[in-house]
Design a protein around this motif. Structure first.
Motif, PDB file in Angstrom:
ATOM      1  N   THR A   1     -85.772 -21.877   1.789  1.00 40.23           N
ATOM      2  CA  THR A   1     -85.333 -22.935   2.705  1.00 40.23           C
ATOM      3  C   THR A   1     -86.477 -23.386   3.604  1.00 40.23           C
ATOM      4  OG1 THR A   1     -83.050 -22.118   2.733  1.00 40.23           O
ATOM      5  CG2 THR A   1     -83.725 -23.513   4.578  1.00 40.23           C
ATOM      6  N   LEU A   2     -87.297 -22.427   4.046  1.00 36.96           N
ATOM      7  CA  LEU A   2     -88.378 -22.725   4.976  1.00 36.96           C
ATOM      8  C   LEU A   2     -89.623 -23.277   4.296  1.00 36.96           C
ATOM      9  CD1 LEU A   2     -88.169 -19.613   7.353  1.00 36.96           C
ATOM     10  CD2 LEU A   2     -87.194 -21.878   7.692  1.00 36.96           C
ATOM     11  N   GLN A   3     -89.748 -23.103   2.973  1.00 36.12           N
ATOM     12  CA  GLN A   3     -90.977 -23.529   2.288  1.00 36.12           C
ATOM     13  C   GLN A   3     -91.331 -24.994   2.504  1.00 36.12           C
ATOM     14  OE1 GLN A   3     -90.254 -22.186  -1.744  1.00 36.12           O
ATOM     15  NE2 GLN A   3     -91.242 -20.213  -1.375  1.00 36.12           N
ATOM     16  N   PRO A   4     -90.403 -25.950   2.337  1.00 39.24           N
ATOM     17  CA  PRO A   4     -90.792 -27.346   2.573  1.00 39.24           C
ATOM     18  C   PRO A   4     -91.105 -27.648   4.033  1.00 39.24           C
ATOM     19  CG  PRO A   4     -88.434 -27.185   2.131  1.00 39.24           C
ATOM     20  CD  PRO A   4     -89.027 -25.848   1.831  1.00 39.24           C
ATOM     21  N   LEU A   5     -90.478 -26.896   4.967  1.00 38.29           N
ATOM     22  CA  LEU A   5     -90.762 -27.093   6.390  1.00 38.29           C
ATOM     23  C   LEU A   5     -92.189 -26.672   6.726  1.00 38.29           C
ATOM     24  CD1 LEU A   5     -88.566 -28.086   8.485  1.00 38.29           C
ATOM     25  CD2 LEU A   5     -87.608 -27.211   6.353  1.00 38.29           C
ATOM     26  N   ASP A   6     -92.732 -25.725   5.969  1.00 43.73           N
ATOM     27  CA  ASP A   6     -94.098 -25.276   6.202  1.00 43.73           C
ATOM     28  C   ASP A   6     -95.122 -26.266   5.639  1.00 43.73           C
ATOM     29  OD1 ASP A   6     -93.193 -22.998   7.478  1.00 43.73           O
ATOM     30  OD2 ASP A   6     -93.168 -21.802   5.634  1.00 43.73           O
ATOM     31  N   ARG A   7     -94.674 -27.141   4.736  1.00 36.98           N
ATOM     32  CA  ARG A   7     -95.571 -28.143   4.151  1.00 36.98           C
ATOM     33  C   ARG A   7     -95.477 -29.496   4.842  1.00 36.98           C
ATOM     34  NH1 ARG A   7     -98.309 -28.067  -0.763  1.00 36.98           N
ATOM     35  NH2 ARG A   7     -97.995 -26.215  -2.053  1.00 36.98           N
ATOM     36  N   PHE A   8     -94.255 -29.915   5.165  1.00 34.06           N
ATOM     37  CA  PHE A   8     -94.025 -31.280   5.643  1.00 34.06           C
ATOM     38  C   PHE A   8     -93.326 -31.260   7.010  1.00 34.06           C
ATOM     39  CE2 PHE A   8     -92.920 -31.088   0.996  1.00 34.06           C
ATOM     40  CZ  PHE A   8     -94.178 -31.455   0.522  1.00 34.06           C
ATOM     41  N   PRO A   9     -93.629 -32.234   7.884  1.00 34.49           N
ATOM     42  CA  PRO A   9     -92.976 -32.293   9.196  1.00 34.49           C
ATOM     43  C   PRO A   9     -91.578 -32.898   9.117  1.00 34.49           C
ATOM     44  CG  PRO A   9     -94.557 -34.079   9.011  1.00 34.49           C
ATOM     45  CD  PRO A   9     -94.682 -33.265   7.741  1.00 34.49           C
ATOM     46  N   LEU A  10     -90.703 -32.247   8.372  1.00 35.80           N
ATOM     47  CA  LEU A  10     -89.324 -32.703   8.212  1.00 35.80           C
ATOM     48  C   LEU A  10     -88.546 -32.473   9.502  1.00 35.80           C
ATOM     49  CD1 LEU A  10     -89.041 -31.098   4.721  1.00 35.80           C
ATOM     50  CD2 LEU A  10     -88.694 -33.548   5.093  1.00 35.80           C
ATOM     51  N   ASP A  11     -87.456 -33.199   9.664  1.00 36.09           N
ATOM     52  CA  ASP A  11     -86.673 -33.122  10.901  1.00 36.09           C
ATOM     53  C   ASP A  11     -85.392 -32.310  10.755  1.00 36.09           C
ATOM     54  OD1 ASP A  11     -88.254 -34.867  12.755  1.00 36.09           O
ATOM     55  OD2 ASP A  11     -87.978 -36.248  11.084  1.00 36.09           O
ATOM     56  N   ALA A  12     -85.172 -31.717   9.585  1.00 33.28           N
ATOM     57  CA  ALA A  12     -84.029 -30.821   9.381  1.00 33.28           C
ATOM     58  C   ALA A  12     -84.316 -29.943   8.175  1.00 33.28           C
ATOM     59  CB  ALA A  12     -82.734 -31.610   9.162  1.00 33.28           C
ATOM     60  N   ALA A  13     -83.739 -28.770   8.188  1.00 36.22           N
ATOM     61  CA  ALA A  13     -83.751 -27.873   7.032  1.00 36.22           C
ATOM     62  C   ALA A  13     -82.339 -27.860   6.452  1.00 36.22           C
ATOM     63  CB  ALA A  13     -84.156 -26.460   7.449  1.00 36.22           C
ATOM     64  N   ILE A  14     -82.227 -27.652   5.138  1.00 35.97           N
ATOM     65  CA  ILE A  14     -80.911 -27.482   4.518  1.00 35.97           C
ATOM     66  C   ILE A  14     -80.921 -26.155   3.782  1.00 35.97           C
ATOM     67  CG2 ILE A  14     -81.561 -28.892   2.510  1.00 35.97           C
ATOM     68  CD1 ILE A  14     -78.510 -29.708   2.398  1.00 35.97           C
ATOM     69  N   ILE A  15     -79.923 -25.349   4.027  1.00 34.72           N
ATOM     70  CA  ILE A  15     -79.896 -23.994   3.475  1.00 34.72           C
ATOM     71  C   ILE A  15     -79.985 -24.041   1.952  1.00 34.72           C
ATOM     72  CG2 ILE A  15     -77.372 -23.793   3.293  1.00 34.72           C
ATOM     73  CD1 ILE A  15     -79.840 -21.031   4.412  1.00 34.72           C
ATOM     74  N   PHE A  16     -80.764 -23.151   1.382  1.00 28.76           N
ATOM     75  CA  PHE A  16     -80.861 -23.086  -0.073  1.00 28.76           C
ATOM     76  C   PHE A  16     -79.640 -22.352  -0.623  1.00 28.76           C
ATOM     77  CE2 PHE A  16     -81.950 -21.376  -4.186  1.00 28.76           C
ATOM     78  CZ  PHE A  16     -82.503 -22.482  -4.795  1.00 28.76           C
ATOM     79  N   SER A  17     -78.848 -23.070  -1.392  1.00 26.72           N
ATOM     80  CA  SER A  17     -77.669 -22.503  -2.032  1.00 26.72           C
ATOM     81  C   SER A  17     -77.294 -23.457  -3.153  1.00 26.72           C
ATOM     82  CB  SER A  17     -76.526 -22.332  -1.031  1.00 26.72           C
ATOM     83  OG  SER A  17     -75.428 -21.647  -1.622  1.00 26.72           O
ATOM     84  N   ASP A  18     -76.061 -23.429  -3.593  1.00 30.62           N
ATOM     85  CA  ASP A  18     -75.604 -24.330  -4.650  1.00 30.62           C
ATOM     86  C   ASP A  18     -74.129 -24.635  -4.429  1.00 30.62           C
ATOM     87  OD1 ASP A  18     -74.519 -24.855  -7.661  1.00 30.62           O
ATOM     88  OD2 ASP A  18     -76.648 -25.342  -7.511  1.00 30.62           O
ATOM     89  N   ILE A  19     -73.706 -25.842  -4.802  1.00 36.10           N
ATOM     90  CA  ILE A  19     -72.296 -26.189  -4.611  1.00 36.10           C
ATOM     91  C   ILE A  19     -71.386 -25.311  -5.459  1.00 36.10           C
ATOM     92  CG2 ILE A  19     -72.827 -28.567  -3.949  1.00 36.10           C
ATOM     93  CD1 ILE A  19     -71.836 -29.452  -6.729  1.00 36.10           C
ATOM     94  N   LEU A  20     -71.923 -24.719  -6.541  1.00 32.00           N
ATOM     95  CA  LEU A  20     -71.065 -23.979  -7.471  1.00 32.00           C
ATOM     96  C   LEU A  20     -70.782 -22.544  -7.041  1.00 32.00           C
ATOM     97  CD1 LEU A  20     -72.351 -25.418 -10.849  1.00 32.00           C
ATOM     98  CD2 LEU A  20     -70.422 -26.144  -9.453  1.00 32.00           C
ATOM     99  N   VAL A  21     -71.242 -22.163  -5.859  1.00 26.81           N
ATOM    100  CA  VAL A  21     -70.820 -20.849  -5.339  1.00 26.81           C
ATOM    101  C   VAL A  21     -69.326 -20.867  -5.007  1.00 26.81           C
ATOM    102  CG1 VAL A  21     -73.130 -20.295  -4.483  1.00 26.81           C
ATOM    103  CG2 VAL A  21     -71.459 -21.365  -2.929  1.00 26.81           C
ATOM    104  N   VAL A  22     -68.756 -22.064  -4.773  1.00 24.22           N
ATOM    105  CA  VAL A  22     -67.317 -22.139  -4.491  1.00 24.22           C
ATOM    106  C   VAL A  22     -66.493 -21.800  -5.733  1.00 24.22           C
ATOM    107  CG1 VAL A  22     -65.425 -23.699  -3.857  1.00 24.22           C
ATOM    108  CG2 VAL A  22     -67.518 -23.636  -2.484  1.00 24.22           C
ATOM    109  N   PRO A  23     -66.751 -22.422  -6.907  1.00 23.18           N
ATOM    110  CA  PRO A  23     -66.033 -21.975  -8.104  1.00 23.18           C
ATOM    111  C   PRO A  23     -66.237 -20.488  -8.411  1.00 23.18           C
ATOM    112  CG  PRO A  23     -67.054 -24.095  -8.522  1.00 23.18           C
ATOM    113  CD  PRO A  23     -67.541 -23.629  -7.173  1.00 23.18           C
ATOM    114  N   GLN A  24     -67.440 -19.983  -8.151  1.00 17.75           N
ATOM    115  CA  GLN A  24     -67.663 -18.545  -8.346  1.00 17.75           C
ATOM    116  C   GLN A  24     -66.742 -17.741  -7.435  1.00 17.75           C
ATOM    117  OE1 GLN A  24     -71.918 -18.286  -7.623  1.00 17.75           O
ATOM    118  NE2 GLN A  24     -72.372 -18.168  -9.807  1.00 17.75           N
ATOM    119  N   ALA A  25     -66.617 -18.177  -6.187  1.00 19.45           N
ATOM    120  CA  ALA A  25     -65.731 -17.481  -5.242  1.00 19.45           C
ATOM    121  C   ALA A  25     -64.280 -17.556  -5.682  1.00 19.45           C
ATOM    122  CB  ALA A  25     -65.885 -18.075  -3.845  1.00 19.45           C
ATOM    123  N   MET A  26     -63.947 -18.589  -6.479  1.00 17.57           N
ATOM    124  CA  MET A  26     -62.585 -18.754  -6.982  1.00 17.57           C
ATOM    125  C   MET A  26     -62.384 -18.071  -8.335  1.00 17.57           C
ATOM    126  SD  MET A  26     -61.813 -22.667  -5.700  1.00 17.57           S
ATOM    127  CE  MET A  26     -60.004 -22.555  -5.814  1.00 17.57           C
ATOM    128  N   GLY A  27     -63.333 -17.186  -8.682  1.00 16.81           N
ATOM    129  CA  GLY A  27     -63.159 -16.324  -9.839  1.00 16.81           C
ATOM    130  C   GLY A  27     -63.681 -16.852 -11.157  1.00 16.81           C
TER     131      GLY A  27
END
Length: 360
Positions: free
Chosen positions: A65-91
């Motif tokens: 998550t922090l890797q692009p912030l260390d390269r570029f002066p971005l104004d927000a970070a977005i947590i590294f994850s995936d939308i499909l962790v929800v279906p995984q949580a649903m079995g």
């Protein structure tokens, strides 16, 4: 009742101000998939670890998550994850196949397959690793920029569960909407409840803004969108706002430009994301001052060198204006993007918008 987590003081709140329509010194920018395979340091992490293991290991998720912030002066970070962790949580089992993308070995093809979907879901037990990653990342950011959490939207998540992956014409999923509307609504309602609980957990863990990705909403007609997308998107936004009115909410319904007015009038979101298939000025007319806008540079521009990137960024900024606006791509970074692409884009947004605001 658990104690509230203490975090470092935020030093750059330009992104949050733009979400709320407040005055800013320059247009803030973050980039969808800003942490990913175009970065050599990300590929180095992935060399020995599979994709979902990175998601499930808070230290690794924080690191990338922090890797692009260390390269570029971005104004927000977005947590590294995936939308499909929800279906995984649903079995449901989800694999990430190299060169192919997500794959469900046993998708929910038939109505009878719904019996395999786990519900209700204890998100603390099933998705606690995401919460841990958010908390760790928020602390390690040391207040440099805000941290964005996210979830897939119910329709998009349902399509993956039914189709078994992405990139198809969604024939099976859309068939459910026509042939089995009752069961489709039941499935969407369950996914919606899990998403809301998941997003509430993300706020508690440290997320300072949230984005809902409806990546496959462009496959639906306006009528189907209004019945099977809009109510659930609005439910998510309104429940989150009732609990945490201070947290900005972003909805990115890719390609569903016809829905901008309805979404902006719903009161469920602070920001609407746009892909590159709509003129910024047209989008602004549709939403008025009800919400901020985010987007919408064609990601392919980032292949074209500094001069083209600056020219296209300037056109985009002039069309959106500098109020109630967050710069971004119209979709995510490509694995083949050169490092120089986002570097030029971020620099151009900051420099051009700062001059526009000063000279206004």
């Amino acid at each position: 009742m658990t104690e509230k987590i203490e975090f470092p003081e935020l030093k750059n709140d330009v992104f949050l101000k733009a979400c709320k329509g407040e005055d800013v010194p320059y247009v803030p920018i973050w980039i969808m998939r800003q942490a990913g395979r175009y970065l050599p340091e990300f590929k180095s992490v992935r060399a020995d670890v599979d994709f979902f293991s990175v998601c499930r290991t808070p230290e690794l998720a924080c690191k990338v998550t922090l890797q692009p912030l260390d390269r570029f002066p971005l104004d927000a970070a977005i947590i590294f994850s995936d939308i499909l962790v929800v279906p995984q949580a649903m079995g449901l089992e989800v694999q990430m196949i190299p060169g192919k993308g997500p794959h469900f070995p046993n998708p929910v093809k038939e109505i009878s397959d719904l019996s395999r979907v786990k519900y209700p879901v204890n998100v603390n037990e099933e998705l606690g690793y995401v919460f841990d990653a958010l908390t760790l990342t928020r602390k390690n950011l040391q207040g440099r920029v805000p941290l964005i959490g996210f979830s897939g939207a119910p329709w998009t998540l349902m399509t993956y569960c039914i189709e078994g992956g992405g990139g198809s014409n969604m024939a099976t999923s859309k068939g459910w909407l026509y042939k089995h509307p009752k069961e489709a609504h039941e499935f969407l309602s369950k996914i919606t409840r899990v998403c809301i609980d998941y997003l509430l957990g993300q706020i508690k863990a440290g997320a300072q803004a949230l984005q809902i990705f409806d990546s496959w909403s462009n496959e639906l007609s306006p009528a189907l969108f209004k019945e099977f997308c809009l109510p659930y998107l609005v439910q998510i936004g309104k429940e989150l706002k009732a609990a945490h009115p201070e947290i900005p909410l972003i909805c990115f319904a890719k390609g569903s430009n016809f829905a901008l007015e309805d979404l902006s009038k719903s009161g469920a979101y602070d920001v609407l994301g746009l892909d590159w298939t709509i003129e910024p000025s047209v989008a602004r007319q549709m939403v008025g001052d009800r919400v901020s806008l985010q987007g919408n540079l064609d990601p392919c521009v980032l292949y074209c060198g500094d001069q083209v990137i600056r020219e296209e960024t300037e056109k985009m900024l002039k069309s959106f204006g500098t109020k109630r606006y967050i710069a971004n791509l119209g979709h995510g970074m490509h694995p083949t993007h050169p490092i120089e692409g986002p570097e030029s884009f971020v620099k151009a947004v900051h420099e051009i918008s700062e001059n526009m605001i000063k000279n206004n």
